[in-house]
Write a protein that holds these residues in place. Structure first.
Motif, mmCIF file in Angstrom:
data_model
loop_
_atom_site.group_PDB
_atom_site.id
_atom_site.type_symbol
_atom_site.label_atom_id
_atom_site.label_comp_id
_atom_site.label_asym_id
_atom_site.label_seq_id
_atom_site.Cartn_x
_atom_site.Cartn_y
_atom_site.Cartn_z
ATOM 1 N N GLU A 65 0.872 -1.176 0.000
ATOM 2 C CA GLU A 65 0.000 0.000 0.000
ATOM 3 C C GLU A 65 0.909 1.226 0.000
ATOM 4 O O GLU A 65 1.742 1.383 0.893
ATOM 5 C CB GLU A 65 -0.879 -0.023 1.249
ATOM 6 N N VAL A 66 0.760 2.069 -1.010
ATOM 7 C CA VAL A 66 1.709 3.159 -1.237
ATOM 8 C C VAL A 66 1.020 4.519 -1.121
ATOM 9 O O VAL A 66 -0.055 4.728 -1.687
ATOM 10 C CB VAL A 66 2.348 3.032 -2.637
ATOM 11 N N HIS A 67 1.689 5.441 -0.410
ATOM 12 C CA HIS A 67 1.195 6.805 -0.253
ATOM 13 C C HIS A 67 2.365 7.775 -0.390
ATOM 14 O O HIS A 67 3.508 7.403 -0.157
ATOM 15 C CB HIS A 67 0.562 6.995 1.131
ATOM 16 N N SER A 68 2.058 9.020 -0.722
ATOM 17 C CA SER A 68 3.085 10.060 -0.697
ATOM 18 C C SER A 68 2.459 11.344 -0.160
ATOM 19 O O SER A 68 1.258 11.562 -0.271
ATOM 20 C CB SER A 68 3.698 10.290 -2.081
ATOM 21 N N ALA A 69 3.332 12.174 0.417
ATOM 22 C CA ALA A 69 2.875 13.439 0.993
ATOM 23 C C ALA A 69 4.066 14.368 1.140
ATOM 24 O O ALA A 69 5.217 13.956 0.975
ATOM 25 C CB ALA A 69 2.209 13.203 2.352
ATOM 26 N N GLY A 70 3.765 15.611 1.471
ATOM 27 C CA GLY A 70 4.818 16.595 1.666
ATOM 28 C C GLY A 70 4.688 17.301 2.998
ATOM 29 O O GLY A 70 3.587 17.452 3.522
ATOM 30 N N THR A 71 5.820 17.745 3.526
ATOM 31 C CA THR A 71 5.793 18.495 4.778
ATOM 32 C C THR A 71 5.329 19.933 4.547
ATOM 33 O O THR A 71 4.821 20.580 5.461
ATOM 34 C CB THR A 71 7.181 18.499 5.450
ATOM 35 N N ASN A 72 5.503 20.417 3.324
ATOM 36 C CA ASN A 72 5.035 21.748 2.919
ATOM 37 C C ASN A 72 4.663 21.646 1.440
ATOM 38 O O ASN A 72 5.394 22.143 0.573
ATOM 39 C CB ASN A 72 6.125 22.796 3.152
ATOM 40 N N PRO A 73 3.541 20.973 1.129
ATOM 41 C CA PRO A 73 3.238 20.641 -0.264
ATOM 42 C C PRO A 73 3.112 21.855 -1.174
ATOM 43 O O PRO A 73 2.635 22.903 -0.768
ATOM 44 C CB PRO A 73 1.911 19.881 -0.190
ATOM 45 N N GLY A 74 3.582 21.652 -2.397
ATOM 46 C CA GLY A 74 3.501 22.693 -3.411
ATOM 47 C C GLY A 74 2.164 22.653 -4.125
ATOM 48 O O GLY A 74 1.197 22.044 -3.664
ATOM 49 N N GLU A 75 2.133 23.287 -5.276
ATOM 50 C CA GLU A 75 0.897 23.416 -6.043
ATOM 51 C C GLU A 75 0.701 22.318 -7.080
ATOM 52 O O GLU A 75 -0.420 21.990 -7.442
ATOM 53 C CB GLU A 75 0.879 24.775 -6.757
ATOM 54 N N MET A 76 1.824 21.765 -7.599
ATOM 55 C CA MET A 76 1.695 20.810 -8.697
ATOM 56 C C MET A 76 2.883 19.865 -8.741
ATOM 57 O O MET A 76 3.904 20.107 -8.105
ATOM 58 C CB MET A 76 1.563 21.544 -10.033
ATOM 59 N N ILE A 77 2.712 18.797 -9.509
ATOM 60 C CA ILE A 77 3.782 17.842 -9.752
ATOM 61 C C ILE A 77 4.840 18.504 -10.630
ATOM 62 O O ILE A 77 4.521 19.213 -11.588
ATOM 63 C CB ILE A 77 3.227 16.580 -10.462
ATOM 64 N N ASN A 78 6.090 18.264 -10.322
ATOM 65 C CA ASN A 78 7.186 18.750 -11.139
ATOM 66 C C ASN A 78 7.122 18.060 -12.501
ATOM 67 O O ASN A 78 7.176 16.833 -12.594
ATOM 68 C CB ASN A 78 8.518 18.446 -10.434
ATOM 69 N N ALA A 79 6.979 18.846 -13.560
ATOM 70 C CA ALA A 79 6.796 18.291 -14.911
ATOM 71 C C ALA A 79 7.973 17.427 -15.348
ATOM 72 O O ALA A 79 7.781 16.392 -16.002
ATOM 73 C CB ALA A 79 6.565 19.419 -15.908
ATOM 74 N N LEU A 80 9.186 17.824 -14.991
ATOM 75 C CA LEU A 80 10.353 17.014 -15.367
ATOM 76 C C LEU A 80 10.394 15.708 -14.592
ATOM 77 O O LEU A 80 10.817 14.682 -15.132
ATOM 78 C CB LEU A 80 11.643 17.807 -15.174
ATOM 79 N N SER A 81 9.946 15.720 -13.344
ATOM 80 C CA SER A 81 9.840 14.470 -12.582
ATOM 81 C C SER A 81 8.860 13.525 -13.250
ATOM 82 O O SER A 81 9.137 12.333 -13.416
ATOM 83 C CB SER A 81 9.373 14.744 -11.145
ATOM 84 N N ALA A 82 7.706 14.052 -13.639
ATOM 85 C CA ALA A 82 6.689 13.233 -14.303
ATOM 86 C C ALA A 82 7.205 12.696 -15.629
ATOM 87 O O ALA A 82 6.979 11.521 -15.969
ATOM 88 C CB ALA A 82 5.413 14.041 -14.509
ATOM 89 N N GLN A 83 7.923 13.519 -16.374
ATOM 90 C CA GLN A 83 8.451 13.088 -17.669
ATOM 91 C C GLN A 83 9.502 11.988 -17.490
ATOM 92 O O GLN A 83 9.483 10.980 -18.201
ATOM 93 C CB GLN A 83 9.060 14.278 -18.408
#
Length: 140
Positions: free
Chosen positions: A34-52
């Protein structure tokens, strides 16, 4: 640990590294983790280069959104993995591991090449963690 181990990947913005780790774990583990992700200070969007960079390996995080840490989820998961040097999580009795992931920009590597190196570093760690959590892959 439960029959299906639960892992929460955390970085600061939840737009890059933790999303990459979650996407790679989902791809590798299927329903075995079971997989989850989160941020300590989440931004607005997914990093496009990370997604690519992740899409090049067959994992898709383009539909994900940065999210903050849910305290109930934090209590329920078996393991919290922080990625990078800046994310800090007080998880109580839950085990926390820190992956001090590669930072190619420190070597002057930027853009998609940077993200590919980060992806590959995280992918190797995800593979090791998956083997630890579930044993050898059913498809060697």
């Amino acid at each position: 640990m439960t029959d299906t181990p639960a892992v929460l990947f955390v970085c600061v913005r939840n737009g890059g590294r933790s999303q990459m780790a979650a996407g790679l774990m989902r791809q590798a583990a299927g329903d075995r983790v079971e997989v989850h992700s989160a941020g300590t200070n989440p931004g607005e969007m997914i990093n496009a280069l990370s997604a690519q960079a992740l899409a090049e390996s067959g994992a898709d995080i383009s539909g994900e959104s940065p999210t903050s840490i849910d305290p109930e989820l934090l209590r329920r998961v078996d393991l919290v993995v922080t990625l990078g040097r800046d994310a800090r999580v007080d998880a109580g009795d839950t085990e926390v591991r820190t992956w001090d992931t590669d930072e190619p920009s420190a070597r002057g590597i930027e853009g998609l090449d940077r993200m590919r190196l980060i992806r590959d570093d995280i992918a190797a760690r995800v593979d090791d963690l998956l083997a630890e959590l579930t044993g050898p892959s059913p498809n060697p």
